[in-house]
Design an enzyme around this catalytic site. Structure first.
Site, PDB file in Angstrom:
ATOM      1  N   ARG A   1       0.819  -1.217   0.000  1.00 16.69           N
ATOM      2  CA  ARG A   1       0.000   0.000   0.000  1.00 16.69           C
ATOM      3  C   ARG A   1       0.848   1.261   0.000  1.00 16.69           C
ATOM      4  NH1 ARG A   1      -3.851  -2.864   3.506  1.00 16.69           N
ATOM      5  NH2 ARG A   1      -5.807  -3.095   2.347  1.00 16.69           N
TER       6      ARG A   1
ATOM      7  N   PHE B   1      -8.689   2.654  -5.184  1.00 17.69           N
ATOM      8  CA  PHE B   1      -7.652   1.640  -5.367  1.00 17.69           C
ATOM      9  C   PHE B   1      -7.222   1.009  -4.048  1.00 17.69           C
ATOM     10  CE2 PHE B   1      -5.099   2.767  -9.476  1.00 17.69           C
ATOM     11  CZ  PHE B   1      -5.904   1.912 -10.202  1.00 17.69           C
ATOM     12  N   GLU B   2      -6.920  -0.280  -4.086  1.00 20.73           N
ATOM     13  CA  GLU B   2      -6.282  -0.988  -2.966  1.00 20.73           C
ATOM     14  C   GLU B   2      -7.005  -0.758  -1.633  1.00 20.73           C
ATOM     15  OE1 GLU B   2      -2.091  -0.295  -2.875  1.00 20.73           O
ATOM     16  OE2 GLU B   2      -1.850  -0.642  -5.023  1.00 20.73           O
ATOM     17  N   GLY B   3      -8.312  -0.738  -1.693  1.00 20.32           N
ATOM     18  CA  GLY B   3      -9.123  -0.503  -0.506  1.00 20.32           C
ATOM     19  C   GLY B   3      -9.670   0.905  -0.510  1.00 20.32           C
TER      20      GLY B   3
END
Length: 647
Positions: free
Chosen positions: A295, A425-427
């Protein structure tokens, strides 16, 4: 041979939550600054003095950054990528030759072996040249094949795939499905063991960043439970050119127009057992562990975006005059510039601190990385929005249009569009709030979770009550007073001739304790309903993010001062950021208890029940009549395969 998946698993809310709970890392084996912060303990000793990279890591990293900068300045045409919605093949080939695909891969496998700090610096640099390039490199190395194999792969898998990923092969990560986003319990893609001991893969994956051009895929699929197979969501390395793999569509977006993101279908794709990553059922744990540091790539590009916003704001506001003076000297504009400058400093401080802690591996940074992603994506979007406002009509105008009429082609509106996806994105921001909140209350659930679990027996609840009594008897008194109430605490952050940052650290210490008290009170008040109070939990996390950013900004300013690198200016920026953050923290604390959450829930029920449909009258809806979610039909692909590997 397996039959294609025909239906999506049916799971209850409790079962879905349990899947997510089982996937998270259960134990804290190393200290965590952010975890302690949420517990009301300001452990400045964990981040100060600021950790530093080794000299050889710095030399290797700086040498690569110089090469990458030259490549970006001479070979990358950002306007062309935006215009054509595609990174030219020769640019991707050049990045391969430069070694950019292997920045995080160990040198023994042909990679550059850069640290997390320099990997992130490289992403910020590449992302400033073209956000699409930053996304390609990040998706390949942060969540694609290299990172999961580094953490969970066998030696044979590393020797087989990492050299390819370091120089020639692009990788992608495939988890999301048309009807599955942040709730993986309903994952429908299957990997059925066959008589040869291999797996047969069937399903459809959506939003596969890099998927259109990828050579290797990390695929999450559900293995059915059977004799000799524990089953569960499992990770596999899949060759993109394997028979039965079809890229059915290349997606187009409002921003990041150059990314190769698509829809990938698997129809009876045979995957050797040797290409399974980890054990069956470990797929989600592998994904979440990979993201613990993965992340950090996103806030790296957010920090880079902040730097660019600051540069454009400074240059434009100095030459644009209104009412007899540069617009920067008008307070309404100047406050925006101050926000951009101070926030950029703080984002870089959060990024550098979290990245260096990841490199040293002395701390558990799962919360720090998540906070960096959450805070970076939200604040970068606000900075880009303020830049568009500062630029006025020129901020809304495209760079191509500006150039066509003879002005500097400043892609401010593109920056705003490109940054918007980072909040998803990404959560998404909402999911990150819940993820971080779960980690933040982990200590409470560890000792008192059984008390609020309706599935536990009276005996379990009694045992939990005794344990909770012991824990809170020791913990609660420590939240009453601390160094934040002593005027001379953190005096080293008030050197002669510099702004006073010691008061900001005392503020962090006091408000960390206040945040812990508020969380405890909420758990006592709502107990088992706590998990439904998403508004409250989101504000708790946002307060923690501000306190973390304040801490990082102060520590970085002191580092720069001691190294003789613009120390006075760094202290001034940290002071400005902390003063701005303190206002936001005060507002968030007030909104913990003074909010419209209950009323909002009533309005939502009314909206869903059609009570306000009259409010929608008087418009025309330009949407078509297609389904909200296109449920993929199982079986072979019926569309042209648009997969195009770059050689």
């Amino acid at each position: 041979m397996s039959a294609p998946a025909t239906s999506r698993p049916t799971v209850s809310e409790r079962e879905a939550r349990q899947v997510a709970e089982d996937a998270r890392e259960q134990h804290w084996r190393k200290p965590s600054f952010a975890k302690e912060l949420f517990l009301g303990r300001f452990r400045l000793d964990l981040i100060h003095p600021h950790p530093l990279p080794a000299a050889d890591d710095v030399q290797r990293g700086e040498e690569f950054l110089a090469k990458l900068r030259d490549f970006c300045e001479t070979k990358v045409d950002s306007a062309r990528i935006e215009r054509d919605a595609r990174i030219p093949d020769e640019v991707v080939t050049g990045l391969k030759e430069l070694g950019a695909l292997g920045m995080k891969i160990d040198t023994r496998y042909g990679g550059l072996g850069l640290t997390q700090v320099y990997y992130n610096k490289a992403l910020a640099l590449a992302g400033s040249a073209s956000p699409a390039i930053g996304a390609l490199l990040s998706a390949h190395q942060s969540i694609g094949v290299p990172q999961p194999l580094k953490l969970f792969g066998t030696q044979e898998q590393k020797e087989t795939f990492l050299p390819r990923c370091a120089r020639t092969d692009i990788s992608a990560f495939l988890l999301t499905e048309p009807d599955v986003g942040s709730d993986p319990a309903r994952l429908a893609t299957t990997a059925v063991p066959d008589e040869r001991g291999d797996y047969v893969l069937d399903g459809v994956k959506l939003w596969t960043t890099n998927g259109v051009v990828a050579d290797l895929l990390v695929v999450m699929a559900r293995v059915p439970r059977s004799e000799g197979h524990r089953g569960g969501i499992t990770a596999f390395v899949v060759e993109a050119a394997a028979e039965g793999v079809t890229v059915e569509h290349r997606n187009a977006f409002m921003g990041l127009r150059g990314i190769e993101n698509g829809v990938t279908r698997f129809h009876r794709v045979r995957v050797p057992a040797a290409q399974r990553i980890g054990e069956e059922g470990q797929g989600l744990k592998i994904a979440l562990t990979t993201l613990n540091t993965g992340r950090l790539s996103l806030p790296a590009m957010c920090a880079g975006a902040g730097k660019w916003c600051l540069k454009i704001a400074r240059e434009w506001s100095a030459v644009r005059e209104q009412w007899g003076k540069p617009v920067a000297l008008h307070e309404a504009v100047g406050s925006k510039i101050s926000f951009i400058a101070a926030t950029t400093f703080a984002l870089e401080a959060v990024l550098e601190l979290s990245s260096q802690m990841a490199d040293e591996d002395r701390n558990d940074i799962r919360i720090e990385a998540a906070l960096a992603k959450l805070y970076g994506s939200e604040m970068a979007w606000k900075m880009a929005d303020e830049l568009v406002q500062i630029r006025g009509g020129r901020g809304f105008e495209t760079a191509a249009s500006l150039a066509a009429r003879g002005e500097r082609a400043v892609p401010a509106e593109q920056m705003l569009r490109d940054l918007r996806i980072n909040r998803i994105f990404e959560g998404s921001t909402e999911i990150m709030h819940l993820l971080i909140a779960r980690e933040a209350v982990d200590a409470h659930l560890s000792v008192a979770g059984d008390l609020i679990d309706p599935g536990k027996s009276l005996q379990d609840k009694a045992r939990a009550g005794a344990n909770a009594g012991v824990f809170y008897a020791k913990w609660l008194p420590k939240l009453v007073a601390g160094p934040g109430q002593l005027p001379r605490s953190y005096a080293e952050f008030h050197p002669r001739g510099h702004a006073d940052l010691s008061g900001h650290l005392r503020f962090v210490e006091r408000h960390a304790r206040k945040l812990a008290r508020s969380t405890f009170y909420a758990m006592s008040r709502w107990q088992g309903r706590m998990e439904t109070k998403q508004g409250f939990l989101g504000r708790v996390v946002d307060i923690g993010a501000e306190l973390f950013a304040m801490s990082a900004a102060c520590v970085r300013a002191e580092l720069l001062r001691t190294r003789g690198e613009n120390g006075r200016e760094a202290y001034q920026l940290a002071d400005a950021f902390c003063r701005q953050a303190r206002i936001r923290v005060g507002e968030l604390f007030d909104r913990l208890w003074n909010n419209t959450d209950d009323l909002d829930r009533k309005v939502v029920k009314g909206v869903l029940g059609g009570a306000y449909e009259w409010l929608e009258q008087g418009i025309v809806d330009p949407s078509d009549d297609g389904p909200w979610i296109a449920e993929p039909e199982p079986g072979p692909g019926a569309r042209e395969n648009v997969h195009r590997p770059i050689r």
